[in-house]
Motif scaffolding. Structure first.
Motif, PDB file in Angstrom:
ATOM      1  N   ASP A 174      -7.256   2.825   9.105  1.00 45.76           N
ATOM      2  CA  ASP A 174      -6.130   3.718   8.788  1.00 45.76           C
ATOM      3  C   ASP A 174      -4.801   3.206   9.334  1.00 45.76           C
ATOM      4  O   ASP A 174      -3.960   3.977   9.798  1.00 45.76           O
ATOM      5  CB  ASP A 174      -6.404   5.132   9.310  1.00 45.76           C
ATOM      6  CG  ASP A 174      -7.584   5.788   8.622  1.00 45.76           C
ATOM      7  OD1 ASP A 174      -7.962   5.328   7.525  1.00 45.76           O
ATOM      8  OD2 ASP A 174      -8.127   6.757   9.167  1.00 45.76           O
ATOM      9  N   ARG A 175      -4.571   1.896   9.238  1.00 46.18           N
ATOM     10  CA  ARG A 175      -3.359   1.301   9.792  1.00 46.18           C
ATOM     11  C   ARG A 175      -2.649   0.344   8.838  1.00 46.18           C
ATOM     12  O   ARG A 175      -1.542  -0.097   9.116  1.00 46.18           O
ATOM     13  CB  ARG A 175      -3.758   0.558  11.076  1.00 46.18           C
ATOM     14  CG  ARG A 175      -2.612   0.022  11.854  1.00 46.18           C
ATOM     15  CD  ARG A 175      -3.063  -0.605  13.150  1.00 46.18           C
ATOM     16  NE  ARG A 175      -1.981  -1.385  13.733  1.00 46.18           N
ATOM     17  CZ  ARG A 175      -2.149  -2.299  14.664  1.00 46.18           C
ATOM     18  NH1 ARG A 175      -3.348  -2.537  15.140  1.00 46.18           N
ATOM     19  NH2 ARG A 175      -1.134  -2.959  15.129  1.00 46.18           N
ATOM     20  N   ILE A 176      -3.229   0.006   7.706  1.00 49.16           N
ATOM     21  CA  ILE A 176      -2.688  -1.040   6.837  1.00 49.16           C
ATOM     22  C   ILE A 176      -1.670  -0.468   5.843  1.00 49.16           C
ATOM     23  O   ILE A 176      -1.941   0.525   5.169  1.00 49.16           O
ATOM     24  CB  ILE A 176      -3.824  -1.765   6.090  1.00 49.16           C
ATOM     25  CG1 ILE A 176      -4.759  -2.441   7.110  1.00 49.16           C
ATOM     26  CG2 ILE A 176      -3.267  -2.776   5.099  1.00 49.16           C
ATOM     27  CD1 ILE A 176      -6.027  -2.990   6.520  1.00 49.16           C
ATOM     28  N   ASN A 186       6.338  -4.118   4.336  1.00 54.84           N
ATOM     29  CA  ASN A 186       6.918  -5.313   3.729  1.00 54.84           C
ATOM     30  C   ASN A 186       6.361  -6.602   4.316  1.00 54.84           C
ATOM     31  O   ASN A 186       7.109  -7.530   4.592  1.00 54.84           O
ATOM     32  CB  ASN A 186       8.450  -5.262   3.838  1.00 54.84           C
ATOM     33  CG  ASN A 186       9.012  -4.163   2.985  1.00 54.84           C
ATOM     34  OD1 ASN A 186       8.640  -4.031   1.822  1.00 54.84           O
ATOM     35  ND2 ASN A 186       9.877  -3.348   3.549  1.00 54.84           N
ATOM     36  N   PHE A 187       5.049  -6.629   4.532  1.00 52.92           N
ATOM     37  CA  PHE A 187       4.357  -7.840   4.989  1.00 52.92           C
ATOM     38  C   PHE A 187       4.939  -8.306   6.324  1.00 52.92           C
ATOM     39  O   PHE A 187       5.187  -9.492   6.527  1.00 52.92           O
ATOM     40  CB  PHE A 187       4.431  -8.941   3.925  1.00 52.92           C
ATOM     41  CG  PHE A 187       4.224  -8.384   2.542  1.00 52.92           C
ATOM     42  CD1 PHE A 187       2.960  -8.020   2.118  1.00 52.92           C
ATOM     43  CD2 PHE A 187       5.300  -8.169   1.700  1.00 52.92           C
ATOM     44  CE1 PHE A 187       2.771  -7.466   0.868  1.00 52.92           C
ATOM     45  CE2 PHE A 187       5.121  -7.613   0.440  1.00 52.92           C
ATOM     46  CZ  PHE A 187       3.849  -7.264   0.030  1.00 52.92           C
ATOM     47  N   ALA A 188       5.152  -7.361   7.205  1.00 56.42           N
ATOM     48  CA  ALA A 188       5.744  -7.639   8.516  1.00 56.42           C
ATOM     49  C   ALA A 188       4.994  -6.844   9.571  1.00 56.42           C
ATOM     50  O   ALA A 188       4.118  -6.049   9.268  1.00 56.42           O
ATOM     51  CB  ALA A 188       7.229  -7.263   8.508  1.00 56.42           C
ATOM     52  N   GLY A 189       5.348  -7.084  10.820  1.00 53.53           N
ATOM     53  CA  GLY A 189       4.709  -6.384  11.932  1.00 53.53           C
ATOM     54  C   GLY A 189       3.401  -7.045  12.315  1.00 53.53           C
ATOM     55  O   GLY A 189       3.105  -8.175  11.938  1.00 53.53           O
ATOM     56  N   ALA A 190       2.607  -6.319  13.048  1.00 48.29           N
ATOM     57  CA  ALA A 190       1.297  -6.827  13.452  1.00 48.29           C
ATOM     58  C   ALA A 190       0.430  -7.000  12.206  1.00 48.29           C
ATOM     59  O   ALA A 190       0.602  -6.296  11.209  1.00 48.29           O
ATOM     60  CB  ALA A 190       0.640  -5.856  14.423  1.00 48.29           C
ATOM     61  N   HIS A 191      -0.478  -7.963  12.262  1.00 44.10           N
ATOM     62  CA  HIS A 191      -1.370  -8.151  11.123  1.00 44.10           C
ATOM     63  C   HIS A 191      -2.793  -8.443  11.575  1.00 44.10           C
ATOM     64  O   HIS A 191      -3.031  -9.011  12.622  1.00 44.10           O
ATOM     65  CB  HIS A 191      -0.866  -9.262  10.192  1.00 44.10           C
ATOM     66  CG  HIS A 191      -0.922 -10.634  10.784  1.00 44.10           C
ATOM     67  ND1 HIS A 191       0.096 -11.149  11.538  1.00 44.10           N
ATOM     68  CD2 HIS A 191      -1.881 -11.579  10.733  1.00 44.10           C
ATOM     69  CE1 HIS A 191      -0.233 -12.367  11.941  1.00 44.10           C
ATOM     70  NE2 HIS A 191      -1.427 -12.654  11.448  1.00 44.10           N
ATOM     71  N   GLY A 192      -3.723  -8.002  10.734  1.00 40.77           N
ATOM     72  CA  GLY A 192      -5.126  -8.327  10.896  1.00 40.77           C
ATOM     73  C   GLY A 192      -5.464  -9.459   9.940  1.00 40.77           C
ATOM     74  O   GLY A 192      -4.784  -9.667   8.929  1.00 40.77           O
ATOM     75  N   ASP A 196       0.717  -3.878   9.318  1.00 40.96           N
ATOM     76  CA  ASP A 196       0.959  -2.474   9.632  1.00 40.96           C
ATOM     77  C   ASP A 196       2.356  -2.018   9.225  1.00 40.96           C
ATOM     78  O   ASP A 196       2.747  -0.899   9.508  1.00 40.96           O
ATOM     79  CB  ASP A 196       0.690  -2.173  11.106  1.00 40.96           C
ATOM     80  CG  ASP A 196       1.654  -2.832  12.070  1.00 40.96           C
ATOM     81  OD1 ASP A 196       2.529  -3.603  11.635  1.00 40.96           O
ATOM     82  OD2 ASP A 196       1.523  -2.577  13.286  1.00 40.96           O
ATOM     83  N   ALA A 197       3.102  -2.859   8.545  1.00 38.25           N
ATOM     84  CA  ALA A 197       4.412  -2.496   7.994  1.00 38.25           C
ATOM     85  C   ALA A 197       4.374  -2.703   6.477  1.00 38.25           C
ATOM     86  O   ALA A 197       3.621  -3.543   5.982  1.00 38.25           O
ATOM     87  CB  ALA A 197       5.511  -3.344   8.634  1.00 38.25           C
ATOM     88  N   VAL A 228       0.875  -1.164   0.000  1.00 35.31           N
ATOM     89  CA  VAL A 228       0.000   0.000   0.000  1.00 35.31           C
ATOM     90  C   VAL A 228       0.917   1.221   0.000  1.00 35.31           C
ATOM     91  O   VAL A 228       1.681   1.417   0.943  1.00 35.31           O
ATOM     92  CB  VAL A 228      -0.921   0.008   1.227  1.00 35.31           C
ATOM     93  CG1 VAL A 228      -1.828   1.230   1.198  1.00 35.31           C
ATOM     94  CG2 VAL A 228      -1.738  -1.281   1.294  1.00 35.31           C
ATOM     95  N   THR A 229       0.858   2.014  -1.050  1.00 34.53           N
ATOM     96  CA  THR A 229       1.783   3.136  -1.178  1.00 34.53           C
ATOM     97  C   THR A 229       1.054   4.466  -1.306  1.00 34.53           C
ATOM     98  O   THR A 229      -0.166   4.502  -1.469  1.00 34.53           O
ATOM     99  CB  THR A 229       2.698   2.947  -2.410  1.00 34.53           C
ATOM    100  OG1 THR A 229       1.881   2.867  -3.580  1.00 34.53           O
ATOM    101  CG2 THR A 229       3.540   1.681  -2.288  1.00 34.53           C
TER     102      THR A 229
END
Length: 147
Positions: free
Chosen positions: A136-138, A107-113, A104-105, A80-81
């Motif tokens: 507003d976090r993805i 590169n498909f990293a960090g917390a995820h939904g 929430d990062a 998402v850019t």
């Protein structure tokens, strides 16, 4: 953010094994029926659409199309850019993309939904609002087919 009532589409190609699906083109217009958009997506597969606001109200739409066909078990990885990064309030998936991980990062990293559409007859995920934890976090998505 884009102007209210504007539609943009990005066409992505097939990704390398460990990367995001590369954007091949982005086209914007006044509606999904805009001739430039119709030309850009001809022969491509609609994968996903994003909304700035829950239930896409007021309307502001971004769609992703793939050149490699519907989702399979490998799926598509989408970064998402720009103005959409951390500004998505809702989304829908199409064409066998019935499992969504939103990170929430970038590169498909960090917390995820996680959104599961495996029980939907449309073989898709309908998330008119992602909820308070993901609004507003993805920053990246992995969408795929799950049996």
């Amino acid at each position: 953010m884009s102007a209210v009532g504007r539609v943009c589409v990005t066409v992505v190609g097939e990704a390398p094994a460990d990367g995001a699906d590369p954007a091949e083109s982005t086209t914007c217009g006044a509606s999904v029926g805009d001739p430039a958009i119709q030309t850009a997506v001809a022969g491509k597969t609609l994968l996903m659409e994003w909304f700035y606001h829950a239930n896409n109200n007021p309307s502001d739409l971004y769609r992703y199309y793939g050149t490699a066909g519907p989702c399979d078990t490998s799926g598509y990885k989408i970064k998402v850019t720009g103005q959409w990064d951390n500004n998505i309030s809702g989304f829908n998936t199409w064409n066998d993309c019935n499992e969504v991980l939103g990170y929430d990062a970038p590169n498909f990293a960090g917390a995820h939904g996680y959104w599961d559409g495996t029980k939907n007859p449309c073989v898709c995920v309908v998330a008119h609002w992602v909820g308070p934890d993901w609004n507003d976090r993805i920053s990246s998505f992995h969408i795929r087919f799950k049996r």
